[in-house]
Design an enzyme around this catalytic site. Structure first.
Site, mmCIF file in Angstrom:
data_model
loop_
_atom_site.group_PDB
_atom_site.id
_atom_site.type_symbol
_atom_site.label_atom_id
_atom_site.label_comp_id
_atom_site.label_asym_id
_atom_site.label_seq_id
_atom_site.Cartn_x
_atom_site.Cartn_y
_atom_site.Cartn_z
ATOM 1 N N GLY A 40 -16.669 -24.387 12.370
ATOM 2 C CA GLY A 40 -16.495 -24.553 14.055
ATOM 3 C C GLY A 40 -15.383 -23.595 14.644
ATOM 4 O O GLY A 40 -14.598 -23.083 13.666
ATOM 5 N N ASN A 42 -11.932 -22.413 16.786
ATOM 6 C CA ASN A 42 -10.934 -22.971 17.205
ATOM 7 C C ASN A 42 -11.122 -23.876 18.195
ATOM 8 O O ASN A 42 -11.602 -23.662 19.256
ATOM 9 C CB ASN A 42 -9.827 -21.738 17.394
ATOM 10 C CG ASN A 42 -9.476 -21.050 16.396
ATOM 11 O OD1 ASN A 42 -9.584 -21.499 15.138
ATOM 12 N ND2 ASN A 42 -8.950 -19.859 16.756
ATOM 13 N N GLY A 43 -10.587 -25.060 18.112
ATOM 14 C CA GLY A 43 -10.882 -26.194 18.991
ATOM 15 C C GLY A 43 -11.835 -27.015 18.907
ATOM 16 O O GLY A 43 -12.418 -27.839 19.777
ATOM 17 N N SER A 44 -12.666 -26.937 18.020
ATOM 18 C CA SER A 44 -14.070 -27.681 17.775
ATOM 19 C C SER A 44 -13.785 -28.963 17.152
ATOM 20 O O SER A 44 -14.682 -29.731 17.243
ATOM 21 C CB SER A 44 -15.002 -26.739 16.700
ATOM 22 O OG SER A 44 -14.181 -26.612 15.524
ATOM 23 N N GLY A 45 -12.440 -29.231 16.672
ATOM 24 C CA GLY A 45 -12.351 -30.288 16.246
ATOM 25 C C GLY A 45 -12.004 -30.438 14.488
ATOM 26 O O GLY A 45 -11.813 -31.545 14.117
ATOM 27 N N SER A 47 -9.500 -29.148 12.603
ATOM 28 C CA SER A 47 -8.229 -29.547 12.124
ATOM 29 C C SER A 47 -7.941 -30.845 12.309
ATOM 30 O O SER A 47 -7.295 -31.588 11.550
ATOM 31 C CB SER A 47 -7.433 -28.897 12.882
ATOM 32 O OG SER A 47 -7.271 -27.506 12.774
ATOM 33 N N GLU A 166 -9.379 -24.392 5.378
ATOM 34 C CA GLU A 166 -9.247 -22.708 5.662
ATOM 35 C C GLU A 166 -8.389 -22.334 4.466
ATOM 36 O O GLU A 166 -7.533 -21.254 4.622
ATOM 37 C CB GLU A 166 -8.376 -22.863 7.102
ATOM 38 C CG GLU A 166 -9.008 -23.442 8.236
ATOM 39 C CD GLU A 166 -9.996 -22.548 8.913
ATOM 40 O OE1 GLU A 166 -10.262 -21.695 8.201
ATOM 41 O OE2 GLU A 166 -10.476 -23.103 9.789
#
Length: 279
Positions: A40, A42-45, A47, A166
């Protein structure tokens, strides 16, 4: 592969400072012995999901269960023993003065007998092909070598699931290839279960199955070939297609008779060689 090792059931999470959910009714499972990639932008969930799986956060609704144990405040430490995490920066994981000491650290914390520790170190150092570096200082190794040591340390405590968070994003192409080949070989030899959380679709192409996240929800799920067939839909949500897929598309557009859009460079090169040998 048989049975589910990890089950994520309708989990949601919202950070206090945000009005939007970071995760919204997310459900998926990981089968024993498979390599699942979660991708996904960045900001997709991604993390937030990683933090929940590691017990750093608890879902505000829904449940996470691994090997029949549901994640909650009472079971966090039990869950952490079942999951081994390999993070983006391996330097943050190193505590030993030598590679051998560092691999032993997690086992010492778990109270594993010295004789068992010695045999496990012997086994995992060969799995990651780092035997000649046993007495080296971890911080002096290359990026790819550091991640292989971090993987060895995780393997030594024998978790049920290894999560790569990551883990290749800071590596150069050679280091990234080293780490991904190591994971592929270990999975083949030891039948471990792997989850890689990444924004890199070239890394995800090596997995058995891919889940695509977008705005905290499950956007798509399937085998790599099925996911990359979505093509421009992936680009629309901020993901970049693997280099081999883009090259395959351009070659087919100019008349090169490829059988398909290849998801790996190896597959593309092999078919090009086959076509060349026929001419």
């Amino acid at each position: 592969m048989s049975g589910n090792l990890l089950v994520v059931d309708q989990i949601s999470y919202k950070y206090a400072e945000n009005t939007k959910l970071a995760l919204e009714n997310l459900s998926f499972s990981v089968r024993k012995g498979e390599w699942l990639a979660i991708v996904g932008h960045n900001g997709s969930g991604k993390s937030t999901l990683a933090r929940i799986l590691n017990g750093l956060l608890l879902p505000q609704s829904g449940s996470v269960t691994i090997e029949g144990v549901q994640l909650n405040e009472e079971t966090i430490w039990d869950i952490r023993r079942k999951i081994g995490m390999v993070f983006q920066n391996p330097d943050n994981q190193f505590v030993g003065t030598t590679v051998k000491d560092d691999i032993a650290f997690g086992m010492e914390n778990n109270g594993i007998l010295r004789e068992t520790m010695v045999s496990r170190i012997e086994r995992v150092i060969d799995l990651v092909k780092m035997r000649e570096f046993l007495e080296h200082e971890p911080h002096q190794l290359s990026g790819g070598q550091k991640q292989r040591v971090a993987i060895a340390g995780v393997l030594a405590v024998q978790p049920d699931l290894i999560i790569l968070d990551e883990a290749t994003s800071m590596l150069d192409p050679i280091g990234r290839t080293e780490v991904l080949e190591t994971i592929r070989e270990i999975k083949s030899e030891s039948q471990i279960t792997v989850m890689s959380i990444t924004h890199d679709l070239e890394e995800a192409a090596r997995a058995d199955r891919i889940i695509v996240m977008n705005q905290g929800q499950l956007f798509a799920e399937g085998k790599p070939e099925e996911i990359f067939a979505l093509d421009e839909k992936l680009v629309e949500i901020g993901l970049d297609l693997p280099f081999s897929v883009k090259v395959s598309k351009k070659l087919r557009a100019i008349g090169v008779p490829l059988s398909k859009n290849h998801i790996t460079e190896e597959g593309l090169v092999n078919e090009l060689w086959t076509l060349q040998s026929k001419n």
